[in-house]
Design a protein around this motif. Structure first.
Motif, PDB file in Angstrom:
ATOM      1  N   ASN A  79       0.872  -1.178   0.000  1.00 32.49           N
ATOM      2  CA  ASN A  79       0.000   0.000   0.000  1.00 32.49           C
ATOM      3  C   ASN A  79       0.910   1.229   0.000  1.00 32.49           C
ATOM      4  O   ASN A  79       1.387   1.675   1.043  1.00 32.49           O
ATOM      5  N   ASP A  80       1.158   1.752  -1.190  1.00 31.27           N
ATOM      6  CA  ASP A  80       2.076   2.878  -1.352  1.00 31.27           C
ATOM      7  C   ASP A  80       1.648   4.100  -0.538  1.00 31.27           C
ATOM      8  O   ASP A  80       2.493   4.804   0.011  1.00 31.27           O
ATOM      9  N   GLU A  81       0.366   4.349  -0.459  1.00 34.16           N
ATOM     10  CA  GLU A  81      -0.131   5.523   0.267  1.00 34.16           C
ATOM     11  C   GLU A  81       0.183   5.427   1.761  1.00 34.16           C
ATOM     12  O   GLU A  81       0.618   6.407   2.379  1.00 34.16           O
ATOM     13  N   ALA A  82      -0.006   4.256   2.353  1.00 31.70           N
ATOM     14  CA  ALA A  82       0.281   4.079   3.773  1.00 31.70           C
ATOM     15  C   ALA A  82       1.772   4.247   4.051  1.00 31.70           C
ATOM     16  O   ALA A  82       2.166   4.876   5.041  1.00 31.70           O
ATOM     17  N   PHE A  83       2.612   3.694   3.175  1.00 31.42           N
ATOM     18  CA  PHE A  83       4.052   3.854   3.357  1.00 31.42           C
ATOM     19  C   PHE A  83       4.472   5.310   3.180  1.00 31.42           C
ATOM     20  O   PHE A  83       5.353   5.803   3.882  1.00 31.42           O
ATOM     21  N   ALA A  84       3.829   6.011   2.262  1.00 31.56           N
ATOM     22  CA  ALA A  84       4.129   7.430   2.060  1.00 31.56           C
ATOM     23  C   ALA A  84       3.791   8.226   3.323  1.00 31.56           C
ATOM     24  O   ALA A  84       4.557   9.109   3.734  1.00 31.56           O
TER      25      ALA A  84
END
Length: 96
Positions: A79-84
């Protein structure tokens, strides 16, 4: 604090990332295309399928992974958004 990352969510993410197998699973998923089948993850680690499923569930529960059912199998991706959000929070500790 990053408005997208409240204290409770941050705590849960840190706890999920505190396990070396979970970190290795995240690295494995990141290196493999867009979606990675649970069976491929299980075959890559010397762990019981139930243990792998437990670790993956922990990562999904804190939104670090996204999951999708495909028949009887489940596939996962980062989940790219959560890592961002997590990285953005960590940046606040950098000196200018």
């Amino acid at each position: 604090m990053n408005s997208k990352l409240d204290t409770k969510r941050l705590e849960r993410m840190c706890k999920a990332l505190g396990d070396p197998y979970r970190i290795k699973m995240l690295e494995y998923i990141r290196q493999n295309a867009d979606w990675t089948q649970c069976t491929a993850i299980t075959e890559s680690f010397n762990l019981a399928q139930s243990t792998v499923s437990h670790h993956l569930k922990q990562l999904v529960d804190v939104d670090l992974l996204q999951s999708e059912k495909e028949g009887r199998c489940t596939k996962y991706r980062i989940n790219d958004e959560a890592f961002a959000d997590y990285v953005e929070y960590l940046k606040c500790f950098q000196k200018a």
